[in-house]
Design an enzyme around this catalytic site. Structure first.
Site, PDB file in Angstrom:
ATOM      1  NE  ARG A 502      -0.581   0.208   4.962  1.00  0.00           N
ATOM      2  CZ  ARG A 502      -0.901  -0.555   5.991  1.00  0.00           C
ATOM      3  NH1 ARG A 502      -1.857  -1.470   5.899  1.00  0.00           N
ATOM      4  NH2 ARG A 502      -0.276  -0.409   7.143  1.00  0.00           N
ATOM      5  CG  ASP A 503      -1.145   4.933   0.525  1.00  0.00           C
ATOM      6  OD1 ASP A 503      -1.378   4.005   1.339  1.00  0.00           O
ATOM      7  OD2 ASP A 503      -1.855   5.955   0.467  1.00  0.00           O
ATOM      8  CD  GLU A 504       1.839   2.784   6.603  1.00  0.00           C
ATOM      9  OE1 GLU A 504       0.674   2.510   6.321  1.00  0.00           O
ATOM     10  OE2 GLU A 504       2.181   3.195   7.736  1.00  0.00           O
ATOM     11  CG  ASP A 511       6.239  -2.642  11.881  1.00  0.00           C
ATOM     12  OD1 ASP A 511       6.131  -1.724  12.721  1.00  0.00           O
ATOM     13  OD2 ASP A 511       5.349  -2.884  11.049  1.00  0.00           O
ATOM     14  CD  GLU A 772      -1.442  -3.548   8.796  1.00  0.00           C
ATOM     15  OE1 GLU A 772      -2.148  -3.617   7.761  1.00  0.00           O
ATOM     16  OE2 GLU A 772      -0.973  -2.486   9.228  1.00  0.00           O
ATOM     17  CG  HIS A 793       2.299  -5.378   8.102  1.00  0.00           C
ATOM     18  ND1 HIS A 793       1.944  -4.622   7.015  1.00  0.00           N
ATOM     19  CD2 HIS A 793       2.491  -4.506   9.129  1.00  0.00           C
ATOM     20  CE1 HIS A 793       1.910  -3.332   7.388  1.00  0.00           C
ATOM     21  NE2 HIS A 793       2.252  -3.255   8.671  1.00  0.00           N
TER      22      HIS A 793
HETATM   23  C1  BGC Z   1       2.170   0.476   9.949  1.00  0.00           C
HETATM   24  C2  BGC Z   1       2.730  -0.367  11.038  1.00  0.00           C
HETATM   25  C3  BGC Z   1       3.365   0.556  12.004  1.00  0.00           C
HETATM   26  C4  BGC Z   1       2.241   1.347  12.586  1.00  0.00           C
HETATM   27  C5  BGC Z   1       2.542   2.199  13.754  1.00  0.00           C
HETATM   28  C6  BGC Z   1       1.096   1.313  10.524  1.00  0.00           C
HETATM   29  O1  BGC Z   1       0.483   2.107   9.618  1.00  0.00           O
HETATM   30  O2  BGC Z   1       1.762  -0.264   8.876  1.00  0.00           O
HETATM   31  O3  BGC Z   1       3.318  -1.502  10.708  1.00  0.00           O
HETATM   32  O4  BGC Z   1       4.224   0.001  12.895  1.00  0.00           O
HETATM   33  O5  BGC Z   1       1.539   2.065  11.617  1.00  0.00           O
HETATM   34  O6  BGC Z   1       1.615   1.871  14.658  1.00  0.00           O
END
Ligand code: BGC
Length: 926
Positions: A502-504, A511, A772, A793
């Site tokens: 995704r856009d992340e 993590d 995730e 994830h």
């Molecule tokens: C991410 C997580 C990250 C979290 C922080 C999410 O949007 O995908 O993996 O650690 O934000 O809480």
């Protein structure tokens, strides 16, 4: 004359070593292999002036030890062959060390090439020369070494004000022709870009790097790469070409809806340095004489995908013969403020090719290919058709019930590649500057009906060497292991990311730290995290806060995420882990000040030693299941953990008073924690699994209450009908803590669950990577909130650590780092008939396998040369244990130490061993 003397010396040496070799064969099969410099094999262009060298000893012999070594580093191969270390001869050093050995020779200067080998003496007094020779080259250490100028292509003003979610401009293609008039001895290219580049010379792509120079905070640090291109050059006419895609520099990042987070104009800096046979040299560098053009890539973005029009291809654009009359002069672009550094880690490359397992046609003309594996990367398309035909490839992790692809969870990431055919023969397309997280590819616009050969999956990730494998008798657990391995692959792309689709795709620190120990078992990630810790340090705030993800954009408000408990703490946990696993002390010294600043920052904000002040975010036990672990509890536990690790690291680097200080701080936080969160009956406030796990794992429960707390934890699991409720943080501790407190049976039960929430549940739903969320998709509710529902994830994949360390039982020693001494302590259970792990440690390959056969436990273990291990053989009676069919007392290299918790503990030196243990009492697992 000189030459003759040299040859005579060589002949005598060969004779002597030849004779001794003949003798040695009988007694020793020792080989000295895996010569590495700064964790890399024969790296080009490093910028470490005192690099660390390492090797591995391979031998099947028992109790083999290195007693001394001699390293020779020479400025040429010929000199090395004469065993002359004109740069460094360490002399014979009495030491059993094989890694982290610091080069102490002549000062290294830019462009030097250093050849090296090592002689090793073993405890049989035999000397061995390394099987291979190694080398490294030094990069450009000083700014003045860079002779080129940054070049770009004039930017269409339309792209100066980025529009929301709009495609960027076509990436610039650059070229330069030149003639070499004399025979070339060698040639290296130093190259970097703002953007990501592909480099070509004389019609060929150079190197396997796909996203170089990769992601850093471009305002602070830009990496460069070095390639040896001697073989690519010709006498007379040559051409260099490069195309620079947007990548992380100018493309979309995270959920920001605008391009250009570091800058808008892609640019290139390179210099080719040619040394001629006659001793002269020449530099061909990027400058105003270069030409540029737009090519077939119409737009390209990591998140959005690539739009490619093959009709605009420029065959031969990277050859001298190409007619470039339509190409324009480049523009000179500002020099960045950031410093140029050599990339210290392995580059991202195409690592696997995957053939589809199925094609479906859920709607007329819409073909959906299933790769059978969720990956990060792209597909190679093979197609034949008429010119102008447009084939569209869309990528997804899951399918809708009607068989079409499910893309809502990608948020704003389009993950779409389009290819416009030039027409005629079969055409092959692979995008260059994008990657997607996907298992399914939807193909539309395909001329005719595609067969399976039309698509090949290309999985990309940082090429860190594979380290371990795990296997057991449970197919579900094997699938789980496979899933977490693929989640690691899909998320170790230049930096450790949360997700690849995704856009992340950010370097979320929570993590990263929870998964890192598992990560070490799967890949050799010392160099990968050496690089990323620099991103973390670059992202530290001036107040001392570590970020929540790195790299970040310091000045952009939206990106001000910092100091979250269990996220920021990665700044301490990562160096400590790399030290524990690889014996790396440099990562500690390099980041010591940053770590101290973080500790000061926490203490200033929380004078009563409970970390309650909101200095930034607090995600708590992110994505737990109906369990609200108090956030200040989690935060304080991590702070205590930091203090303890700081004390340990201070000792390692000889900072004794700071070691004392942090040990005291740990004790004080521990007391505060007990006052605030530990009840008299051993309950932990909030009564969540994660609360118990953190308190137990981080040694925060008073000794006399530990057993009670452990019972409460197990009661909590029982109350949930033997299910977990842990989120990102707790899941990493769940099974290890249960085993440590004597409840491996409960750990196995949780591992093997297939009902929600569990690892097995996702596997039952066909997961091929770690999800995730525990409820990413459920029978009752279908897909979770698409706003945050990744199917790749790795955080919950942190269970991999338990598979290696507890099921197979390979674990670090509490005192001696880097597997120089280690433990093999399998926790037999779960109804498994066997389990086996292999792990290529920095000392060599460790094997631990066990199987149950006719009431007997058979353990096969391999301890690398020059190491030793404590082996725990489950038995009630040590006299029932044999090794290779003999009573253990007669076994070479094995020493019985004691009985401990239902196991006989042996100290074992290097070699392969087969322990057999018969259970008299009929242990249920036997
Ligand atoms: C991410 C997580 C990250 C979290 C922080 C999410 O949007 O995908 O993996 O650690 O934000 O809480």
């Amino acid at each position: 004359m000189k030459k003759w003397i040299g040859m005579a010396v060589l002949a005598v040496f060969v004779l002597i070593s030849g004779c001794s070799l003949a003798n040695q064969e009988k007694i020793s099969d020792l080989k000295v292999t895996h010569l590495r410099c700064e964790y890399l094999k024969d790296p080009l262009g490093i910028d470490v002036v005192q690099p660390r060298l390492s090797w591995i000893l391979e031998s099947s012999e028992r109790s083999l030890k290195q007693t001394a070594y001699r390293i020779i580093v020479s400025s040429s191969e010929e000199i090395l062959q004469r065993n002359s270390g004109d740069l460094w001869d360490s002399g014979k050093v009495k030491s059993d060390r094989t890694n982290q050995i610091v080069y102490e020779g002549k000062e290294l200067r830019s462009r030097m090439k250093c050849y090296w080998k090592v002689f090793v003496w073993d405890n049989n007094r035999i000397m061995r020369e390394s099987h291979e020779e190694g080398f490294w080259t030094v990069g450009l250490l000083d700014e003045e070494d860079w002779k080129g100028t940054w070049i770009g292509m004039e930017l269409d003003p339309r792209f100066l004000e980025p529009e929301k979610l709009a495609p960027g401009p076509p990436p610039p293609w650059f070229r330069k022709t030149f003639a070499l008039l004399k025979p070339v001895k060698n040639a290296l290219i130093y190259i970097t870009a703002r953007g990501i580049f592909r480099l070509h010379i004389n019609g060929q792509q150079i190197g396997k790097d796909i996203f170089a120079p990769e992601w850093t905070d471009y305002n602070t640090r830009i990496q460069y790469r070095t390639y040896d291109v001697t073989e690519n050059l010709r006498q007379e006419k040559n051409a260099i070409g490069a195309v620079v895609g947007d990548g992380w520099y100018s493309g979309y990042l995270g959920w920001r809806k605008f391009r250009g987070n570091y800058g808008l104009q892609n640019s290139l800096l390179l210099q080719l340095e040619v040394k001629y046979e006659d001793g002269t040299a020449e530099i061909i560098a990027s400058d105003q004489t270069w030409l540029c053009a737009e090519g077939p890539i119409i737009s390209s973005d990591l998140l959005m995908g690539e739009h490619y029009d093959a009709r605009k291809e420029m065959p031969g654009w990277d050859t001298a013969e190409f007619d470039d009359k339509d190409w324009k002069p480049v523009v000179i672009v500002d020099k960045p403020q950031a410093k140029l550094v050599a990339q210290p880690s392995e580059t991202v490359q195409v690592m696997h090719h995957i053939e589809p397992v199925e094609i479906a046609e859920p709607k007329k003309g819409v073909y959906v290919f299933d790769l059978g594996q969720n990956i990060a990367g792209w597909v190679r398309l093979k197609v034949r058709g008429e010119t102008g035909t447009k084939v569209t490839l869309r990528h997804a992790e899951r399918l809708n019930p009607d068989g079409t692809i499910y893309t809502t969870n990608l948020r704003d990431a389009k993950a779409m590649d389009t290819y416009i055919l030039k027409g005629g023969e079969e055409e092959v397309f692979e995008p260059r500057f994008t990657f997607h997280g996907f298992q399914y590819v939807e193909v539309t616009g395909f001329p005719g009906v595609p067969d399976k050969n039309a698509i090949t999956g290309c999985a990309v990730y940082s090429a860190a060497p594979p380290a371990g494998t795990f296997e057991c008798s449970s197919p579900m657990v094997n699938q789980l292991y496979k899933n977490l391995t693929w989640s690691q692959r899909g998320n170790y792309i230049s930096i450790p990311t949360d997700c690849p689709q995704r856009d992340e795709r950010l370097g979320w620190m929570g993590d990263a730290q929870i998964f890192i120990r598992t990560g070490t078992f799967n890949m050799d990630i010392a160099a990968f995290f050496t690089k990323w810790m620099r991103d973390v340090a670059d992202a530290q705030s001036k107040e001392g806060a570590f970020p929540d993800f790195a790299p970040r954009l310091k000045d952009k408000v939206l990106m001000r995420f910092e100091s979250a408990p269990a996220w920021g703490d990665a700044g301490i946990i990562v160096p400590w882990t790399i030290h524990r696993v690889y014996g790396d002390t440099r990562i500690i010294t390099e980041h010591w000040e940053a770590m101290v600043q973080w500790m000061d920052f926490l203490q200033e904000a929380n004078p009563d030693l409970i970390r309650r002040k909101k200095t930034g975010n607090n995600y708590g036990d992110w994505l737990s299941i109906e369990a609200d672990t108090p956030k200040d509890l989690l935060a304080t536990a991590y702070w205590a953990f930091d203090a303890e690790l700081m004390a340990e690291m201070a000792k390692v680097i000889g900072r004794r008073s700071e070691a004392f200080y942090y040990e005291k701080l740990f004790q004080n936080i521990r007391e505060a924690f007990q006052r605030e969160f530990v009840l008299l009956d051993g309950r932990i406030k909030g009564e969540t699994q994660t609360g118990y796990l953190l308190a137990l794992a981080m040694d925060l429960v008073p000794e006399d209450l530990r057993a009670r707390s452990a019972e409460h934890l197990v009661e909590n699991i029982e109350q949930r009908d033997w299910h977990l409720s842990t989120g990102f943080v707790g899941a990493g501790f769940l099974l290890p803590v249960l085993s440590q407190i004597g409840y491996s049976d409960v750990a196995y039960r949780l591992l093997l669950n297939e009902t929600f929430p569990s690892w097995g549940y996702s596997i039952k739903q066909g997961a091929t990577t770690i999800w995730e969320r525990w409820d990413g998709w459920t029978e009752e509710k279908g897909f979770q909130d698409p706003g945050m529902n990744s199917f790749n994830h790795y955080a919950f994949g942190s269970v991999g650590e338990w598979l290696f360390s507890f099921v197979a039982g390979i674990d670090l020693d509490s005192e001696i780092t880097a597997y120089k001494r280690f433990k093999i302590q399998p926790h037999v259970g779960g109804g498994f008939k066997y389990a086996k792990a292999e792990y290529n440690s920095i000392q060599g390959k460790i094997v631990s396998g066990w199987k149950l056969e006719n009431g007997q436990l058979i353990m096969n273990v391999t301890i690398p040369a020059n190491t030793s291990a404590f082996i725990y053989v489950p038995t009630e009676d040590m006299s029932q244990v044999t090794e290779s069919g003999k009573p253990v007392k007669d076994s070479e290299g094995v020493k019985f130490l004691r009985m401990e918790k239902g196991a006989a503990v042996f100290k074992v030196d290097s070699g392969s061993y087969i322990f057999e243990s018969i259970s008299k009492t009929g242990h249920p697992e036997f």
